[in-house]
Design a protein around this motif. Sequence first.
Motif, short mmCIF file in Angstrom:
data_model
loop_
_atom_site.label_atom_id
_atom_site.label_comp_id
_atom_site.label_asym_id
_atom_site.label_seq_id
_atom_site.Cartn_x
_atom_site.Cartn_y
_atom_site.Cartn_z
N TRP A 70 0.84 -1.21 0.00
CA TRP A 70 0.00 0.00 0.00
C TRP A 70 0.86 1.25 0.00
O TRP A 70 0.57 2.23 -0.68
N LYS A 71 1.96 1.21 0.71
CA LYS A 71 2.89 2.34 0.70
C LYS A 71 3.36 2.68 -0.71
O LYS A 71 3.63 3.84 -1.01
N ARG A 72 3.44 1.70 -1.58
CA ARG A 72 4.01 1.89 -2.91
C ARG A 72 2.99 2.16 -4.01
O ARG A 72 3.36 2.30 -5.18
N VAL A 73 1.69 2.18 -3.67
CA VAL A 73 0.67 2.45 -4.68
C VAL A 73 0.88 3.87 -5.24
O VAL A 73 1.06 4.82 -4.48
N ALA A 74 0.86 3.98 -6.56
CA ALA A 74 1.29 5.23 -7.22
C ALA A 74 0.52 6.45 -6.73
O ALA A 74 1.12 7.48 -6.36
N GLU A 75 -0.79 6.35 -6.69
CA GLU A 75 -1.58 7.51 -6.27
C GLU A 75 -1.31 7.86 -4.80
O GLU A 75 -1.37 9.03 -4.40
N HIS A 76 -0.99 6.85 -4.05
CA HIS A 76 -0.67 7.06 -2.64
C HIS A 76 0.69 7.75 -2.49
O HIS A 76 0.88 8.60 -1.62
N LEU A 77 1.62 7.40 -3.36
CA LEU A 77 2.93 8.06 -3.32
C LEU A 77 2.81 9.56 -3.57
O LEU A 77 3.49 10.36 -2.93
N VAL A 78 1.91 9.92 -4.48
CA VAL A 78 1.67 11.34 -4.76
C VAL A 78 1.12 12.03 -3.51
O VAL A 78 1.56 13.12 -3.13
N ALA A 79 0.17 11.37 -2.85
CA ALA A 79 -0.42 11.94 -1.63
C ALA A 79 0.63 12.08 -0.53
O ALA A 79 0.64 13.06 0.23
N GLN A 80 1.51 11.11 -0.42
CA GLN A 80 2.56 11.18 0.59
C GLN A 80 3.46 12.39 0.37
O GLN A 80 3.86 13.08 1.30
N ARG A 81 3.77 12.65 -0.90
CA ARG A 81 4.62 13.80 -1.19
C ARG A 81 3.90 15.11 -0.84
O ARG A 81 4.50 16.04 -0.29
N ARG A 82 2.61 15.17 -1.16
CA ARG A 82 1.83 16.36 -0.81
C ARG A 82 1.80 16.54 0.71
O ARG A 82 1.87 17.65 1.22
N GLY A 83 1.69 15.43 1.42
CA GLY A 83 1.69 15.50 2.87
C GLY A 83 2.99 16.08 3.40
O GLY A 83 3.00 16.97 4.25
N ARG A 84 4.08 15.57 2.83
CA ARG A 84 5.39 16.05 3.28
C ARG A 84 5.58 17.52 2.95
O ARG A 84 6.10 18.30 3.76
N ASP A 85 5.16 17.92 1.76
CA ASP A 85 5.43 19.28 1.29
C ASP A 85 4.46 20.31 1.86
O ASP A 85 4.80 21.50 1.94
N ALA A 86 3.24 19.89 2.19
CA ALA A 86 2.23 20.91 2.51
C ALA A 86 1.44 20.66 3.79
O ALA A 86 1.27 21.56 4.60
N TRP A 87 0.95 19.44 4.00
CA TRP A 87 -0.10 19.26 4.98
C TRP A 87 0.36 19.04 6.42
O TRP A 87 -0.36 19.31 7.35
N TYR A 88 1.56 18.49 6.57
CA TYR A 88 1.98 18.09 7.91
C TYR A 88 3.17 18.92 8.40
O TYR A 88 4.19 19.02 7.72
#
Lengths: 124, 124
Positions: A70-88
């Motif tokens: 699940w960590k490696r699912v493509a759409e999830h990887l995009v969300a993780q990057r957004r989380g790192r860059d903006a949300w958290y």
Amino acid sequence: MSIAETPEPPYTAVIFTSVRSDRDEGYDQTAARMFALAARQPGYLGVESAHDPLGITVSYWVDAAAAAAWKRVAEHLVAQRRGRDAWYADYRVRVCTVGRDYGRRGPPPGDPGSEAPGMGTVRP
Amino acid sequence: MSIAETPEPPYTAVIFTSVRSDRDEGYDQTAARMFALAARQPGYLGVESAHDPLGITVSYWVDAAAAAAWKRVAEHLVAQRRGRDAWYADYRVRVCTVGRDYGRRGPPPGDPGSEAPGMGTVRP
């Protein structure tokens, strides 16, 4: 949201604890999408989430490999990057093996045969 | 409340997920007392808690024995019984071994060297 109906241990839990930044930028929509997408992954067992004052999301998986996939699912990887860059502003992810669980399943409150709750504790 | 500063794994996490009943009866005072009491127990590492929509409290311990000892503290046993009889409509306790953790510790948002967040996920 209710308590996840997980099977008998062992299984994997991923505890994601977060402090939000002040940036919204589509967070709610992406979070809802990620919950829906995770629920369709192989090995998904359930999720529990709460958000005050911290954000705590615990997802449950049949094993560590399912959680890692699940960590490696493509759409999830995009969300993780957004989380790192903006949300958290801060976060922590802890990958765990659940060895034991217990709790009320069925008996009504006050039933003398029901399990004692934990308030974040463990039964020996 | 902030994210718990836990040491390198392995350590023990106790995930307590709950749904409150409509009975108050001193819940807030007892919960505050239990947080304070737990923090003085041997082997306590920290706690994280959030309450919307579910209640999720994760307490961290050096090992399963330390978590089990806290379960048996007399004043805590009384609180557990009150929880079972009055405060919780449903709950689950999961005792886990944390094998791996990661997350932002220090680097500012957007720093290219910072870790990717998980949204309830696991890094392979």
